[in-house]
Design a protein around this motif. Sequence first.
Motif, PDB file in Angstrom:
ATOM      1  N   VAL A 124       0.856  -1.110   0.050  1.00  6.58           N
ATOM      2  CA  VAL A 124       0.116   0.083  -0.041  1.00  6.58           C
ATOM      3  C   VAL A 124       1.036   1.271   0.044  1.00  6.58           C
ATOM      4  CG1 VAL A 124      -1.709   1.281   1.291  1.00  6.58           C
ATOM      5  CG2 VAL A 124      -1.739  -1.184   1.300  1.00  6.58           C
ATOM      6  N   LEU A 125       0.785   2.221  -1.180  1.00  8.22           N
ATOM      7  CA  LEU A 125       1.550   3.370  -1.202  1.00  8.22           C
ATOM      8  C   LEU A 125       0.669   4.345  -0.792  1.00  8.22           C
ATOM      9  CD1 LEU A 125       3.502   2.866  -4.573  1.00  8.22           C
ATOM     10  CD2 LEU A 125       4.321   2.502  -2.082  1.00  8.22           C
ATOM     11  N   VAL A 126       1.136   5.361   0.288  1.00  3.57           N
ATOM     12  CA  VAL A 126       0.440   6.427   0.620  1.00  3.57           C
ATOM     13  C   VAL A 126       1.406   7.790   0.116  1.00  3.57           C
ATOM     14  CG1 VAL A 126      -0.227   8.069   2.403  1.00  3.57           C
ATOM     15  CG2 VAL A 126      -0.445   5.517   2.565  1.00  3.57           C
ATOM     16  N   SER A 127       0.682   8.474  -1.036  1.00  6.36           N
ATOM     17  CA  SER A 127       1.779   9.461  -1.570  1.00  6.36           C
ATOM     18  C   SER A 127       1.152  10.742  -1.465  1.00  6.36           C
ATOM     19  CB  SER A 127       1.835   9.244  -3.128  1.00  6.36           C
ATOM     20  OG  SER A 127       0.726   9.359  -3.815  1.00  6.36           O
ATOM     21  N   GLY A 128       1.861  11.655  -1.752  1.00  8.38           N
ATOM     22  CA  GLY A 128       1.506  13.237  -1.874  1.00  8.38           C
ATOM     23  C   GLY A 128       2.871  14.117  -1.551  1.00  8.38           C
ATOM     24  N   PRO A 129       2.626  15.333  -1.709  1.00  7.71           N
ATOM     25  CA  PRO A 129       3.801  16.435  -1.439  1.00  7.71           C
ATOM     26  C   PRO A 129       4.114  16.259  -0.017  1.00  7.71           C
ATOM     27  CG  PRO A 129       1.741  17.627  -1.871  1.00  7.71           C
ATOM     28  CD  PRO A 129       1.333  16.207  -2.008  1.00  7.71           C
ATOM     29  N   THR A 130       5.222  17.019   0.297  1.00  3.94           N
ATOM     30  CA  THR A 130       5.505  17.228   1.754  1.00  3.94           C
ATOM     31  C   THR A 130       4.830  18.083   2.561  1.00  3.94           C
ATOM     32  OG1 THR A 130       7.938  17.148   0.727  1.00  3.94           O
ATOM     33  CG2 THR A 130       7.521  18.023   3.090  1.00  3.94           C
ATOM     34  N   GLY A 131       4.202  17.303   3.659  1.00  7.09           N
ATOM     35  CA  GLY A 131       3.302  18.348   4.669  1.00  7.09           C
ATOM     36  C   GLY A 131       1.834  17.966   4.347  1.00  7.09           C
ATOM     37  N   SER A 132       1.623  16.930   3.572  1.00  8.66           N
ATOM     38  CA  SER A 132       0.096  16.719   2.905  1.00  8.66           C
ATOM     39  C   SER A 132      -0.379  15.715   3.864  1.00  8.66           C
ATOM     40  CB  SER A 132       0.097  16.106   1.608  1.00  8.66           C
ATOM     41  OG  SER A 132       0.862  14.941   1.454  1.00  8.66           O
ATOM     42  N   GLY A 133       0.230  15.210   4.956  1.00  9.84           N
ATOM     43  CA  GLY A 133      -0.225  14.128   6.217  1.00  9.84           C
ATOM     44  C   GLY A 133      -0.056  12.655   5.530  1.00  9.84           C
ATOM     45  N   LYS A 134       0.765  12.448   4.879  1.00 16.14           N
ATOM     46  CA  LYS A 134       0.863  11.099   4.705  1.00 16.14           C
ATOM     47  C   LYS A 134       1.278  10.072   5.745  1.00 16.14           C
ATOM     48  CE  LYS A 134       4.589  11.972   1.983  1.00 16.14           C
ATOM     49  NZ  LYS A 134       4.378  13.466   2.190  1.00 16.14           N
ATOM     50  N   THR A 135       2.147  10.567   6.791  1.00 16.71           N
ATOM     51  CA  THR A 135       2.330   9.961   8.061  1.00 16.71           C
ATOM     52  C   THR A 135       1.143   9.724   8.772  1.00 16.71           C
ATOM     53  OG1 THR A 135       4.472  10.514   7.748  1.00 16.71           O
ATOM     54  CG2 THR A 135       3.546   9.507  10.077  1.00 16.71           C
ATOM     55  N   SER A 136       0.191  10.813   8.724  1.00 17.42           N
ATOM     56  CA  SER A 136      -1.164  10.518   9.742  1.00 17.42           C
ATOM     57  C   SER A 136      -2.000   9.682   8.989  1.00 17.42           C
ATOM     58  CB  SER A 136      -1.940  11.972   9.595  1.00 17.42           C
ATOM     59  OG  SER A 136      -0.953  13.060  10.165  1.00 17.42           O
ATOM     60  N   THR A 137      -1.887   9.420   7.664  1.00 19.44           N
ATOM     61  CA  THR A 137      -3.185   8.496   6.896  1.00 19.44           C
ATOM     62  C   THR A 137      -2.537   7.178   7.243  1.00 19.44           C
ATOM     63  OG1 THR A 137      -3.570   9.949   5.278  1.00 19.44           O
ATOM     64  CG2 THR A 137      -3.765   7.757   4.873  1.00 19.44           C
ATOM     65  N   GLN A 138      -1.124   6.848   7.205  1.00 23.41           N
ATOM     66  CA  GLN A 138      -0.421   5.690   7.661  1.00 23.41           C
ATOM     67  C   GLN A 138      -0.791   5.211   8.882  1.00 23.41           C
ATOM     68  OE1 GLN A 138       3.723   5.995   6.895  1.00 23.41           O
ATOM     69  NE2 GLN A 138       3.410   4.737   5.263  1.00 23.41           N
ATOM     70  N   ALA A 139      -0.614   6.211   9.959  1.00 15.79           N
ATOM     71  CA  ALA A 139      -1.117   5.832  11.206  1.00 15.79           C
ATOM     72  C   ALA A 139      -2.604   5.421  11.399  1.00 15.79           C
ATOM     73  CB  ALA A 139      -0.774   7.093  12.392  1.00 15.79           C
ATOM     74  N   ALA A 140      -3.505   6.216  10.660  1.00 15.95           N
ATOM     75  CA  ALA A 140      -4.842   5.869  10.665  1.00 15.95           C
ATOM     76  C   ALA A 140      -4.861   4.559  10.332  1.00 15.95           C
ATOM     77  CB  ALA A 140      -5.535   6.923   9.824  1.00 15.95           C
ATOM     78  N   LEU A 141      -4.425   4.011   9.132  1.00 17.96           N
ATOM     79  CA  LEU A 141      -4.690   2.970   8.403  1.00 17.96           C
ATOM     80  C   LEU A 141      -4.252   1.849   9.506  1.00 17.96           C
ATOM     81  CD1 LEU A 141      -3.796   3.465   4.853  1.00 17.96           C
ATOM     82  CD2 LEU A 141      -5.977   3.148   5.680  1.00 17.96           C
ATOM     83  N   LEU A 142      -2.998   2.146  10.350  1.00 21.44           N
ATOM     84  CA  LEU A 142      -2.573   1.209  11.184  1.00 21.44           C
ATOM     85  C   LEU A 142      -3.286   0.905  12.200  1.00 21.44           C
ATOM     86  CD1 LEU A 142       1.413   1.678  11.158  1.00 21.44           C
ATOM     87  CD2 LEU A 142       0.086   0.060  10.109  1.00 21.44           C
ATOM     88  N   GLN A 143      -4.073   2.187  12.725  1.00 23.02           N
ATOM     89  CA  GLN A 143      -4.962   2.126  13.892  1.00 23.02           C
ATOM     90  C   GLN A 143      -6.414   1.565  13.517  1.00 23.02           C
ATOM     91  OE1 GLN A 143      -4.294   2.837  16.875  1.00 23.02           O
ATOM     92  NE2 GLN A 143      -5.917   3.489  17.769  1.00 23.02           N
ATOM     93  N   GLU A 144      -6.659   1.556  12.317  1.00 19.84           N
ATOM     94  CA  GLU A 144      -7.737   0.788  11.943  1.00 19.84           C
ATOM     95  C   GLU A 144      -7.639  -0.873  12.175  1.00 19.84           C
ATOM     96  OE1 GLU A 144     -10.859   1.566  11.022  1.00 19.84           O
ATOM     97  OE2 GLU A 144     -10.309   3.778  11.384  1.00 19.84           O
ATOM     98  N   LEU A 145      -6.274  -1.464  11.934  1.00 19.15           N
ATOM     99  CA  LEU A 145      -5.788  -2.845  12.128  1.00 19.15           C
ATOM    100  C   LEU A 145      -5.800  -3.003  13.678  1.00 19.15           C
ATOM    101  CD1 LEU A 145      -3.109  -3.606   9.568  1.00 19.15           C
ATOM    102  CD2 LEU A 145      -5.653  -4.257   9.484  1.00 19.15           C
TER     103      LEU A 145
END
Length: 410
Positions: A124-145
Motif C-alpha cells: 500500500v503506497l501513501v503518496s503526496g507532497p511534503t506536509g500533506s499528512g501522509k504519515t497521519s494517514t498511515q497511522a490511521a490505517l494502522l490504527q484501524e487494524l
Amino acid sequence: MELEAIIRRAREQGASDVHLEGGMPMALRVRGTLRLVGEPVPSSTLTALAREVVGEDGWHEFLERCSYDVSRTLEGQRIRINVLRSARGVGFAIRLLSTSQATLKRLNLHPDLRRLVEPTHGLVLVSGPTGSGKTSTQAALLQELNLGEARHIITVESPIEYALVPRQSFIRQREVGRDTPSFEQALIDAMREDPDVLMVGEMREPEVMRLTLNAAETGHLVLATVHSASAGEALSRVVSAFPPEMQAAVCAQLADCLVGVVCQRLRYRPEVGLRVPECEVLMASTAVKSIVRQGAFYKIPSAIETGAADGCWSFARYADWLAKKTDWSQPTPAPEDAPAPEPIDELRATPMARTRPATVTRLPPSAARPKRSPPPAESRPGEEGVFVIQGEQDDLVSLIRELEGGGSRE
C-alpha cells in the motif's frame, strides 16, 4: 527562549508548523499560510536552544551532518523537530502532530480506505507532497487494524511521529538512528521478527524500495510513503528509481504485490475551519495490474475514472464527497488518547545500584506483643520504629508479619 513556550504559543495560534531562523521573527504556518510573530530571534539564542534539544551526545552528530531529527512530547503536544544549519546559523523546523490516536474518522478520511489494510499481504503506497499528512494517514490505517485485528505491526520511522498504543495488535516501533542504524537494516531485521504488517516511514533509496517490494511479496502487508502529485506518478517514481535494465522486472514485481495507492493533498474548508485530506485512490484491480505490468503509467488516470466499482476515487469525485459530508470530526483528543510515554534508551542509561537499604516503618504498639526471638544477623534494629534490611535474600514478608504482631521469624 524555551521550547515549551514556543509550542504553547504555536498551539494557541492553531499552527501546524513553526520555523525559527537567526535574526528573523518566528514564523507560524496556520492553515497553510505563514505568519511572522514577535521580534527577531538572535542566532546565539537558537544555538543555545539547539544544544539543549540535541543534547551533548547528539551535538557532535549535528556538527558533522549539519542536521538532526528528534521527536518529543512537550506541553502534552507531540512534536517533530528538525534542527538545521543555514546561512544565518542554526535554525529549527518544528511540526506539531496530532495528540490523539489517528483514525480514518478523526482525520475525516473516507471509510472505504479501510479496504486497503484488509489483505494479509501486499503493498500500500501513501503518496503526496511534503506536509500533506501522509504519515497521519498511515497511522490511521494502522490504527484501524490495531482496533479490530490481532496482528504484529512493526513500524520503521525517522523519527517516530505517532506513538501508537496497542489495543488488539502487538505493535513494535523502531526509530532510525536510535533503535536501528538505517531503513535498510531495519527491513532486513524485520524479516526475522515474525511481522504481519510493516510500515516504512520513508522509501527514497533504491535499496529500501527493493527490500520493501520483497517484503510485500513474501507474505507481509507493507505500508510505505512516496513523494508524488498523483497515484500514477507514485508508481512511476518507484520504478524509475531502479536502473533501466531492471525496470521491467520491477514493474512485474509491483503488479504482483500492489494493493492500492492513496495520493492526498490538504485543502482548507472554511465552512468547518479545518484542513482536510483530499484524496485520489487507486485500487489494484486486474486491469490496473495489467497497466502496471506493462509500465503504461499514463493510463492510470483513465483507470481511476472508470474504476469506481473497484473502489477507485478521482480527486474530483472525492471532492464531491467532501462537499456533501456533514459529520466532520474536530481535532479534540479523547481522554483515553493520552500520549504514550517517551521511550527510554536503556542501553545508554546509567545502571541503577544493585542493592539499596530499604526501610520499613514499625506500626505503633496498640497492645502487648508476644515475645519474639532476636532479629537474625542480617537484620539489625536502627532508630526507633525503623528496621534496616541489609541482605538481598531477607524474608520481607515474615518481617512485615512480625511487625504487625504475627509472630516470630522462625
